[in-house]
Each structure stands twice: as C-alpha cells, then as structure tokens.
Design a protein around this motif. Structure first.
Motif, PDB file in Angstrom:
ATOM      1  N   LEU A 140       0.819  -1.215   0.000  1.00 46.16           N
ATOM      2  CA  LEU A 140       0.000   0.000   0.000  1.00 46.16           C
ATOM      3  C   LEU A 140       0.852   1.263   0.000  1.00 46.16           C
ATOM      4  O   LEU A 140       0.328   2.371   0.014  1.00 46.16           O
ATOM      5  CB  LEU A 140      -0.940   0.002   1.215  1.00 46.16           C
ATOM      6  N   GLY A 141       2.182   1.094  -0.014  1.00 42.81           N
ATOM      7  CA  GLY A 141       3.080   2.240  -0.066  1.00 42.81           C
ATOM      8  C   GLY A 141       3.580   2.712   1.289  1.00 42.81           C
ATOM      9  O   GLY A 141       4.322   3.687   1.371  1.00 42.81           O
ATOM     10  N   TYR A 142       3.173   2.049   2.358  1.00 42.47           N
ATOM     11  CA  TYR A 142       3.621   2.420   3.698  1.00 42.47           C
ATOM     12  C   TYR A 142       4.859   1.589   4.031  1.00 42.47           C
ATOM     13  O   TYR A 142       4.769   0.517   4.599  1.00 42.47           O
ATOM     14  CB  TYR A 142       2.505   2.197   4.717  1.00 42.47           C
ATOM     15  N   VAL A 143       6.013   2.133   3.639  1.00 42.69           N
ATOM     16  CA  VAL A 143       7.255   1.375   3.744  1.00 42.69           C
ATOM     17  C   VAL A 143       8.030   1.664   5.027  1.00 42.69           C
ATOM     18  O   VAL A 143       9.014   0.997   5.317  1.00 42.69           O
ATOM     19  CB  VAL A 143       8.154   1.619   2.517  1.00 42.69           C
ATOM     20  N   SER A 183       7.319   7.324   4.753  1.00 36.80           N
ATOM     21  CA  SER A 183       8.734   7.601   4.998  1.00 36.80           C
ATOM     22  C   SER A 183       8.958   7.624   6.513  1.00 36.80           C
ATOM     23  O   SER A 183       8.002   7.749   7.287  1.00 36.80           O
ATOM     24  CB  SER A 183       9.132   8.962   4.411  1.00 36.80           C
ATOM     25  N   ARG A 184      10.227   7.523   6.904  1.00 35.87           N
ATOM     26  CA  ARG A 184      10.545   7.612   8.334  1.00 35.87           C
ATOM     27  C   ARG A 184      10.175   8.985   8.878  1.00 35.87           C
ATOM     28  O   ARG A 184       9.737   9.106  10.022  1.00 35.87           O
ATOM     29  CB  ARG A 184      12.026   7.317   8.580  1.00 35.87           C
ATOM     30  N   GLU A 185      10.338  10.001   8.053  1.00 39.80           N
ATOM     31  CA  GLU A 185       9.985  11.353   8.492  1.00 39.80           C
ATOM     32  C   GLU A 185       8.504  11.437   8.840  1.00 39.80           C
ATOM     33  O   GLU A 185       8.120  12.076   9.819  1.00 39.80           O
ATOM     34  CB  GLU A 185      10.345  12.382   7.414  1.00 39.80           C
ATOM     35  N   GLU A 186       7.670  10.781   8.037  1.00 35.62           N
ATOM     36  CA  GLU A 186       6.226  10.778   8.310  1.00 35.62           C
ATOM     37  C   GLU A 186       5.927  10.064   9.634  1.00 35.62           C
ATOM     38  O   GLU A 186       5.133  10.540  10.443  1.00 35.62           O
ATOM     39  CB  GLU A 186       5.471  10.107   7.161  1.00 35.62           C
ATOM     40  N   VAL A 187       6.580   8.943   9.881  1.00 36.20           N
ATOM     41  CA  VAL A 187       6.391   8.216  11.140  1.00 36.20           C
ATOM     42  C   VAL A 187       6.882   9.081  12.308  1.00 36.20           C
ATOM     43  O   VAL A 187       6.223   9.156  13.356  1.00 36.20           O
ATOM     44  CB  VAL A 187       7.114   6.852  11.106  1.00 36.20           C
ATOM     45  N   ALA A 214       4.802  10.318  15.520  1.00 35.48           N
ATOM     46  CA  ALA A 214       5.267  10.044  16.886  1.00 35.48           C
ATOM     47  C   ALA A 214       5.358  11.339  17.690  1.00 35.48           C
ATOM     48  O   ALA A 214       5.008  11.363  18.878  1.00 35.48           O
ATOM     49  CB  ALA A 214       6.619   9.327  16.861  1.00 35.48           C
ATOM     50  N   GLU A 215       5.790  12.412  17.063  1.00 40.65           N
ATOM     51  CA  GLU A 215       5.854  13.702  17.775  1.00 40.65           C
ATOM     52  C   GLU A 215       4.452  14.191  18.142  1.00 40.65           C
ATOM     53  O   GLU A 215       4.251  14.733  19.230  1.00 40.65           O
ATOM     54  CB  GLU A 215       6.593  14.750  16.940  1.00 40.65           C
ATOM     55  N   ALA A 216       3.490  13.995  17.242  1.00 40.07           N
ATOM     56  CA  ALA A 216       2.103  14.371  17.557  1.00 40.07           C
ATOM     57  C   ALA A 216       1.579  13.518  18.714  1.00 40.07           C
ATOM     58  O   ALA A 216       0.883  14.022  19.609  1.00 40.07           O
ATOM     59  CB  ALA A 216       1.222  14.217  16.324  1.00 40.07           C
ATOM     60  N   LEU A 217       1.930  12.251  18.694  1.00 38.65           N
ATOM     61  CA  LEU A 217       1.531  11.362  19.775  1.00 38.65           C
ATOM     62  C   LEU A 217       2.188  11.801  21.085  1.00 38.65           C
ATOM     63  O   LEU A 217       1.552  11.841  22.143  1.00 38.65           O
ATOM     64  CB  LEU A 217       1.946   9.937  19.405  1.00 38.65           C
TER      65      LEU A 217
END
Length: 185
Positions: A85-88, A140-144, A148-151
C-alpha cells in the motif's frame, strides 16, 4: 481477512486449552480449517464458506460468533500488507508512561488515526522502561517521526520517554493453525 485462533494475551487457563478441549465440534473445526488462511474475497464470504461446507452463510457466521464468544477464535480482521500500500516505514513506538494512566492513555492512543494497534506490555527494568506500544505506518521515516511527535504532544507530561523501533524486514504473519486430521481407519 484472516481468522486468528491464537491464544489471547490474557494467558488464562481457559486460553491454554486446545480448541478441541473447548468443545469444538466437527462443523466448527471445518469452519476454522476453511477460514484459517483467510476468508474468500467475495461479496458474501460467509456464504462462500458455507457452500464449501454444506452450510448456509448465516450458520457459518453464527458458529463463528459462538466460537469467538467461547474464545476459540480471538478475532476476525483484515491484515493489509502495508508495504504494497506504499507504507514502507513502519515504526513500533514504545512509551514510558505512568502505570496509573496507561489504560486511559492506551485508549486515547488507539483512537488516533494512523495507529494500527496499541497495547500495554510489562516493563523489564532497568533495561526496558516502556509499557505502552503503538504501531505507526508512514510512507517515509519522516512521516512516522511526525506522527510520533504528535503522539508525544498528546501524551504530554504523562510520557517520560519514548523510542521508535523501525521494521527491518517483513515477517510472515499467521496465527495458530489447526492441523487437518488424518482419515480414521
């Protein structure tokens, strides 16, 4: 969709019983065998399974619900392949939060869009202080890391520390499988 008949994380004596020891009759066993590798991807999966076994779709669904209530089936869920699905970038975030607040915080975290699963685990001090786990998926790792920062901001002062553990490879995801019985002589 997959049907999971794994032991629950509660680890009770009842969960340690095999499906047969919980009163799994031949029809229930046939339903588990027919669905344990996944439900058919058709508009009426219950009917398709039923036709294969000589049952109605309603009977299959009723029996699966009853097995779920008895603890034979833990869950019925879609198991997407995030990579396709593109979530790598898949990161298990681990959080050190107050034990008195972990249940409330876990419910809040589990409701956040982008968290595919969230659960509590015991700490293993002094090396592992984390007790709340939440899986995040991104392109991307940046998106994760943004997720995580929002969490982290949402957890506020209840969070003492956290880490992101990234997936390095895809593991085969399957639950417990019943063996097909050999024909009786």
């Amino acid at each position: 969709m997959s049907v999971s008949i794994c032991r629950s994380s509660q680890g009770s004596v009842r969960d340690a019983l095999s499906p047969d020891e919980r009163g799994l009759d031949e029809r229930d066993r046939a339903i588990v065998l027919a669905t344990q590798a996944g439900l058919p991807l058709v508009p009426d999966p219950w009917g398709a399974v039923g036709r294969e076994l000589g049952l109605t779709g309603e009977e299959v669904l009723a029996r699966m619900r009853a097995m779920h209530e008895r603890g034979v089936i833990r869950r019925i869920a879609a198991v997407p392949n995030h990579y396709r699905l593109g979530y790598v970038a898949n990161g298990m975030t681990v959080w050190d939060v107050d034990d008195a607040e972990v249940e409330r915080l876990g419910r809040e975290v589990a409701a956040i869009e982008g968290v595919s699963h969230c659960y509590r685990r015991p700490r293993h001090l002094p090396h592992w202080p984390y007790n709340l786990f939440a899986m995040l998926h991104g392109r991307s790792r940046e998106e994760v890391e943004r997720q995580a920062e929002a969490l982290r901001a949402r957890l506020g002062e209840d969070c003492r520390d956290h880490r992101i553990l990234y997936s390095s490879r895809i593991l085969k995801k399957t639950g417990l499988r019943l063996a097909r019985r050999a024909p009786q002589a």
